[in-house]
Scaffold this motif. Structure first.
Motif, PDB file in Angstrom:
ATOM      1  N   MET A  40      20.115   9.324 -10.101  1.00 30.59           N
ATOM      2  CA  MET A  40      19.511   8.298  -9.256  1.00 30.59           C
ATOM      3  C   MET A  40      19.038   8.914  -7.948  1.00 30.59           C
ATOM      4  O   MET A  40      19.718   9.764  -7.376  1.00 30.59           O
ATOM      5  N   ILE A  41      17.855   8.475  -7.502  1.00 29.55           N
ATOM      6  CA  ILE A  41      17.373   8.876  -6.185  1.00 29.55           C
ATOM      7  C   ILE A  41      16.930   7.637  -5.428  1.00 29.55           C
ATOM      8  O   ILE A  41      16.600   6.599  -6.019  1.00 29.55           O
ATOM      9  N   LYS A  42      16.946   7.757  -4.098  1.00 30.21           N
ATOM     10  CA  LYS A  42      16.409   6.730  -3.215  1.00 30.21           C
ATOM     11  C   LYS A  42      15.428   7.406  -2.277  1.00 30.21           C
ATOM     12  O   LYS A  42      15.666   8.522  -1.819  1.00 30.21           O
ATOM     13  N   VAL A  43      14.325   6.720  -2.009  1.00 24.33           N
ATOM     14  CA  VAL A  43      13.289   7.237  -1.119  1.00 24.33           C
ATOM     15  C   VAL A  43      13.092   6.240   0.013  1.00 24.33           C
ATOM     16  O   VAL A  43      12.856   5.052  -0.231  1.00 24.33           O
ATOM     17  N   LEU A  44      13.196   6.723   1.249  1.00 26.53           N
ATOM     18  CA  LEU A  44      13.026   5.909   2.446  1.00 26.53           C
ATOM     19  C   LEU A  44      11.662   6.229   3.057  1.00 26.53           C
ATOM     20  O   LEU A  44      11.315   7.405   3.199  1.00 26.53           O
ATOM     21  N   TRP A  45      10.900   5.190   3.422  1.00 26.47           N
ATOM     22  CA  TRP A  45       9.556   5.393   3.970  1.00 26.47           C
ATOM     23  C   TRP A  45       9.236   4.302   4.971  1.00 26.47           C
ATOM     24  O   TRP A  45       9.477   3.128   4.728  1.00 26.47           O
ATOM     25  N   TRP A  46       8.689   4.695   6.117  1.00 25.82           N
ATOM     26  CA  TRP A  46       8.200   3.756   7.130  1.00 25.82           C
ATOM     27  C   TRP A  46       6.721   3.535   6.862  1.00 25.82           C
ATOM     28  O   TRP A  46       5.924   4.462   6.933  1.00 25.82           O
TER      29      TRP A  46
ATOM     30  N   CYS B  35      10.715   0.904   3.971  1.00 28.17           N
ATOM     31  CA  CYS B  35      10.714   0.593   2.548  1.00 28.17           C
ATOM     32  C   CYS B  35      11.759   1.492   1.887  1.00 28.17           C
ATOM     33  O   CYS B  35      11.871   2.663   2.235  1.00 28.17           O
ATOM     34  N   LEU B  36      12.497   0.954   0.953  1.00 31.36           N
ATOM     35  CA  LEU B  36      13.502   1.721   0.234  1.00 31.36           C
ATOM     36  C   LEU B  36      13.230   1.579  -1.261  1.00 31.36           C
ATOM     37  O   LEU B  36      13.260   0.481  -1.807  1.00 31.36           O
ATOM     38  N   PHE B  37      12.913   2.710  -1.887  1.00 32.11           N
ATOM     39  CA  PHE B  37      12.633   2.742  -3.314  1.00 32.11           C
ATOM     40  C   PHE B  37      13.774   3.467  -4.001  1.00 32.11           C
ATOM     41  O   PHE B  37      14.324   4.412  -3.450  1.00 32.11           O
ATOM     42  N   SER B  38      14.111   3.045  -5.200  1.00 33.34           N
ATOM     43  CA  SER B  38      15.143   3.752  -5.960  1.00 33.34           C
ATOM     44  C   SER B  38      14.685   3.891  -7.406  1.00 33.34           C
ATOM     45  O   SER B  38      13.905   3.081  -7.916  1.00 33.34           O
ATOM     46  N   LYS B  39      15.172   4.957  -8.035  1.00 30.25           N
ATOM     47  CA  LYS B  39      14.880   5.183  -9.444  1.00 30.25           C
ATOM     48  C   LYS B  39      16.116   5.795 -10.087  1.00 30.25           C
ATOM     49  O   LYS B  39      16.724   6.704  -9.529  1.00 30.25           O
ATOM     50  N   ARG B  40      16.452   5.268 -11.271  1.00 27.10           N
ATOM     51  CA  ARG B  40      17.571   5.803 -12.040  1.00 27.10           C
ATOM     52  C   ARG B  40      17.048   6.215 -13.404  1.00 27.10           C
ATOM     53  O   ARG B  40      16.369   5.443 -14.081  1.00 27.10           O
ATOM     54  N   LEU B  41      17.369   7.445 -13.793  1.00 26.47           N
ATOM     55  CA  LEU B  41      16.964   7.944 -15.099  1.00 26.47           C
ATOM     56  C   LEU B  41      17.953   7.472 -16.155  1.00 26.47           C
ATOM     57  O   LEU B  41      19.162   7.475 -15.929  1.00 26.47           O
ATOM     58  N   GLU B  42      17.452   7.063 -17.294  1.00 25.20           N
ATOM     59  CA  GLU B  42      18.322   6.683 -18.409  1.00 25.20           C
ATOM     60  C   GLU B  42      18.954   7.917 -19.040  1.00 25.20           C
ATOM     61  O   GLU B  42      20.087   7.884 -19.487  1.00 25.20           O
ATOM     62  N   ARG B  43      18.191   9.027 -19.078  1.00 25.28           N
ATOM     63  CA  ARG B  43      18.704  10.301 -19.597  1.00 25.28           C
ATOM     64  C   ARG B  43      18.245  11.405 -18.660  1.00 25.28           C
ATOM     65  O   ARG B  43      17.158  11.348 -18.108  1.00 25.28           O
ATOM     66  N   GLY B  44      19.072  12.415 -18.503  1.00 19.90           N
ATOM     67  CA  GLY B  44      18.700  13.553 -17.676  1.00 19.90           C
ATOM     68  C   GLY B  44      19.087  13.382 -16.222  1.00 19.90           C
ATOM     69  O   GLY B  44      19.719  12.395 -15.834  1.00 19.90           O
ATOM     70  N   LYS B  45      18.700  14.380 -15.432  1.00 19.87           N
ATOM     71  CA  LYS B  45      19.028  14.404 -14.011  1.00 19.87           C
ATOM     72  C   LYS B  45      17.803  14.837 -13.229  1.00 19.87           C
ATOM     73  O   LYS B  45      16.929  15.532 -13.746  1.00 19.87           O
TER      74      LYS B  45
ATOM     75  N   ILE C 101       0.853  -1.174   0.000  1.00 18.19           N
ATOM     76  CA  ILE C 101       0.000   0.000   0.000  1.00 18.19           C
ATOM     77  C   ILE C 101       0.890   1.225   0.000  1.00 18.19           C
ATOM     78  O   ILE C 101       1.834   1.319   0.789  1.00 18.19           O
ATOM     79  N   GLY C 102       0.612   2.180  -0.875  1.00 21.51           N
ATOM     80  CA  GLY C 102       1.419   3.393  -0.980  1.00 21.51           C
ATOM     81  C   GLY C 102       1.119   4.381   0.127  1.00 21.51           C
ATOM     82  O   GLY C 102       0.191   4.199   0.913  1.00 21.51           O
ATOM     83  N   PRO C 103       1.895   5.446   0.201  1.00 24.51           N
ATOM     84  CA  PRO C 103       1.696   6.446   1.243  1.00 24.51           C
ATOM     85  C   PRO C 103       0.398   7.231   1.027  1.00 24.51           C
ATOM     86  O   PRO C 103      -0.095   7.357  -0.090  1.00 24.51           O
ATOM     87  N   ALA C 104      -0.140   7.749   2.125  1.00 20.48           N
ATOM     88  CA  ALA C 104      -1.373   8.543   2.067  1.00 20.48           C
ATOM     89  C   ALA C 104      -1.125   9.863   1.361  1.00 20.48           C
ATOM     90  O   ALA C 104       0.019  10.311   1.223  1.00 20.48           O
ATOM     91  N   GLY C 105      -2.187  10.511   0.925  1.00 19.05           N
ATOM     92  CA  GLY C 105      -2.062  11.772   0.202  1.00 19.05           C
ATOM     93  C   GLY C 105      -1.572  12.920   1.054  1.00 19.05           C
ATOM     94  O   GLY C 105      -1.063  13.907   0.540  1.00 19.05           O
ATOM     95  N   ASN C 106      -1.694  12.817   2.382  1.00 19.56           N
ATOM     96  CA  ASN C 106      -1.251  13.899   3.257  1.00 19.56           C
ATOM     97  C   ASN C 106       0.115  13.631   3.885  1.00 19.56           C
ATOM     98  O   ASN C 106       0.464  14.257   4.878  1.00 19.56           O
TER      99      ASN C 106
ATOM    100  N   HIS D 262      10.984   6.848  11.441  1.00 18.99           N
ATOM    101  CA  HIS D 262       9.814   5.985  11.618  1.00 18.99           C
ATOM    102  C   HIS D 262       8.530   6.793  11.818  1.00 18.99           C
ATOM    103  O   HIS D 262       7.562   6.286  12.367  1.00 18.99           O
ATOM    104  N   ASN D 263       8.506   8.040  11.344  1.00 13.99           N
ATOM    105  CA  ASN D 263       7.330   8.885  11.553  1.00 13.99           C
ATOM    106  C   ASN D 263       6.358   8.856  10.379  1.00 13.99           C
ATOM    107  O   ASN D 263       5.367   9.577  10.387  1.00 13.99           O
ATOM    108  N   GLY D 264       6.609   8.058   9.360  1.00 20.67           N
ATOM    109  CA  GLY D 264       5.689   7.932   8.239  1.00 20.67           C
ATOM    110  C   GLY D 264       5.953   8.890   7.095  1.00 20.67           C
ATOM    111  O   GLY D 264       5.271   8.835   6.074  1.00 20.67           O
TER     112      GLY D 264
END
Length: 115
Positions: free
Chosen positions: A53-59, A65-75, A2-7, A39-41
């Motif tokens: 490349m970015i990494k996103v940390l989420w409780w 949870c640790l998400f990462s994304k790497r762009l093929e082109r651009g920054k 389940i993804g994070p809430a809108g707020n 751990h505050n959400g």
């Protein structure tokens, strides 16, 4: 999953982060450098030196949870501050993850007027 809430609060860590870091070292960085509880959400986003490349940390309530994304082109667009964090809205995070400049979005397509 389940993804994070809108707020949910979204913080991006200013400066660059070693992208070899994992759950524990990024959580420690949130505690020591940003002065937040990992751990505050809230979502915490980190960018590497090259900017592709970015990494996103989420409780999610059960674990980190640790998400990462790497762009093929651009920054990824990142703030110029050397330390601290910047608070974003979830919509700004969405634009950031798509590679759109969240500071000044530019419309690249305008719909034609229907008569």
């Amino acid at each position: 999953m389940i993804g994070p809430a809108g707020n949910v609060r979204v913080y991006i860590a200013c400066g660059v982060t070693d992208m070899r870091r994992g759950f524990d070292t990024l959580a420690a960085q949130v505690q020591t450098m940003l002065q937040f509880n990992p751990h505050n959400g809230a979502l915490y986003a980190f960018r590497g030196r090259r900017g592709d490349m970015i990494k996103v940390l989420w409780w999610d309530g059960q674990g980190l949870c640790l998400f990462s994304k790497r762009l093929e082109r651009g920054k990824f667009i990142w703030p110029q501050a050397k330390d601290g964090s910047v608070l974003l809205t979830p919509a700004q995070l969405s634009m950031l993850l798509e590679g759109i400049d969240w500071r000044a979005p530019v419309r690249t397509w305008t719909p034609e007027a229907v008569c």
